[in-house]
Design a protein around this motif. Structure first.
Motif: not given
Ligand SMILES: [Zn+2]
Length: 423
Positions: A60, A62, A205, A235, A286
């Motif tokens: 995960h 970005h 998410h 998450h 993340d």
């Molecule tokens: Zn995220």
């Protein structure tokens, strides 16, 4: 071209022992792993004093958010997202996401990460950064619903990405509904259909913050049909027993992001309870805006230490390693996360002289990987090609990324400041 990694120590998987072995690679795959491989014609790499491990899988990220590293450090998720991130994201373009993603990828390659799962916007920029660096990537255009026109535009962008990048340059393209609070149930139904049609993965998410429990239930999502696809749910901090059973029944993979969850004050995901129900647990960093490092070694250490709250015997070294290796391969349906014949040649090479690995007693090294993160690996290979080697990035053709990244970053911050003043 054939390559032979000779005289190195090899850790084939989380549950294996470290042994001295040679690895023969042909094109993108491992052809043979054996005590000693003779009669070889091709390029030989002497791996004396090195340890070869499977490449890490970050489920995960970005990527482009390295542009936002250090912004909004002390805010709650909703303030951070709506006041700091979304207004800046309105100012992005493909150039910015290219350099933002490039920096994230270079950071990860230097730490032995070979695969990432990403969700963001202006994904053409990210896809180009993947192409130019050689990392393996599972890319999605983040999808939220504001109105029909905006939604269609984002779906079209996903399809564009799929048609131009899927199954090329180590890239797979999937669908990335951001979260049920930005993407209502009838739109999740649409994504369930689309991902079936394109036969690809979904990432979303779920229950990152506590207040989400008031907005939707896992039963609602199950009814949309989304979980029938190959789903990675990031998450899952605030899941209860009933939710965990839904994840397990539908074989939804969880991407555990402990640093981001701690930093945004969201809490600690009940990983042991999920493991009791045999949920597939993987690890993600993340984005750099909520972590702020993309160091999966450190993420593994934090994930492991947090579970020790429940008793030090509960979460073993092998369990931690499986999260970053084979559980990721299983989630993505790829032959990655282990070093075995017929698996992809996705691996990291560690210098056993790294100071963090003392004493470099082979019986201790697995523990060191989990508890004593090293700063940089010696080399990283994806699909049989070196993508990081002794401080260099062999596939990357440009060397002025430092200047370009910062020029774009400062322009973006200037625009953000002006926009705020005019609001
Ligand atoms: Zn995220």
């Amino acid at each position: 071209m054939k390559k032979l990694l000779k005289n190195g120590y090899v850790l084939m998987s989380a549950d294996a022992d470290i042994k001295k072995m040679d690895i023969l690679i042909e094109d993108e795959k491992i052809m043979e792993i054996n005590d000693e491989i003779e009669n070889f014609s091709g390029k030989i790499y002497d791996m004396s004093g090195k340890l070869i491990i499977p490449g890490f899988i970050n489920t995960h990220t970005h990527l482009a958010m390295s542009l936002f590293r250090g912004i909004g450090d002390d805010l709650l998720l909703q303030d951070w997202l709506f006041n700091e991130m979304f207004p800046r994201e309105d100012l992005l373009n493909d150039d910015l996401t290219y350099y933002g993603s490039l920096i994230s990828i270079l950071e990860m390659l230097s730490k032995g990460v070979t695969t990432v799962v990403d969700m963001y916007l202006f994904m053409k920029g990210t896809a180009e950064a993947v192409k130019n660096t050689g990392i393996r990537a599972f890319l999605t255009r983040g999808l939220g619903y504001d109105n029909d026109e905006g939604w269609k535009k984002r779906i079209d962008e996903t399809i564009y990405l799929f048609e131009n990048y899927h199954d090329k340059y180590n890239i797979k393209v999937g669908f990335g509904p951001h979260a049920p609070y930005t993407c209502p149930m009838h739109k999740l139904e649409e994504i369930a259909e689309l991902s079936k049609k394109y036969n690809t993965f979904v990432t979303i998410h779920l229950y990152e913050s506590k207040n989400e429990r008031e907005l939707y239930t896992f039963e609602d999502i199950e009814k949309t049909g989304l979980f029938k696809n190959n789903v990675i749910a990031a998450h899952c901090v605030h899941v209860d027993e009933k939710d965990i059973k839904i994840l397990a029944k539908n074989e939804v993979t969880v991407s555990h992001n402990p640093s981001s969850n701690l930093k945004l004050g969201n809490g600690i995901a009940p990983i042991l309870k999920m493991l009791d129900h045999e949920v597939n647990i993987t690890l993600g960093t993340d984005g750099a805006a909520s972590n702020n490092t993309l160091n999966l070694w450190e993420e593994m250490r934090i994930a492991t230490l947090l579970q020790k709250m429940n008793g030090p015997e509960k979460f073993k070294t092998e369990e931690s390693l499986r999260m970053v290796w084979e559980n990721g391969g299983y989630a993505l349906n790829e032959k990655i996360g282990r070093l075995e014949e017929d698996y992809m040649a996705d691996l990291a090479v560690i210098d056993l002289k790294s100071i963090e690995l003392y004493p470099n007693d082979l019986n201790r090294i697995k523990s060191h990987i989990v508890y004593s993160p090293i700063n940089k690996v010696y080399a990283t290979m994806v699909g049989g090609e070196w993508v990081y080697y002794n401080g260099e990035y062999p596939k990357l053709k440009e060397n002025d990324y430092y200047e370009k990244f910062h020029k774009l970053y400062f322009e973006l911050e200037e625009k953000f400041k002006n926009k705020k003043e005019n609001d």
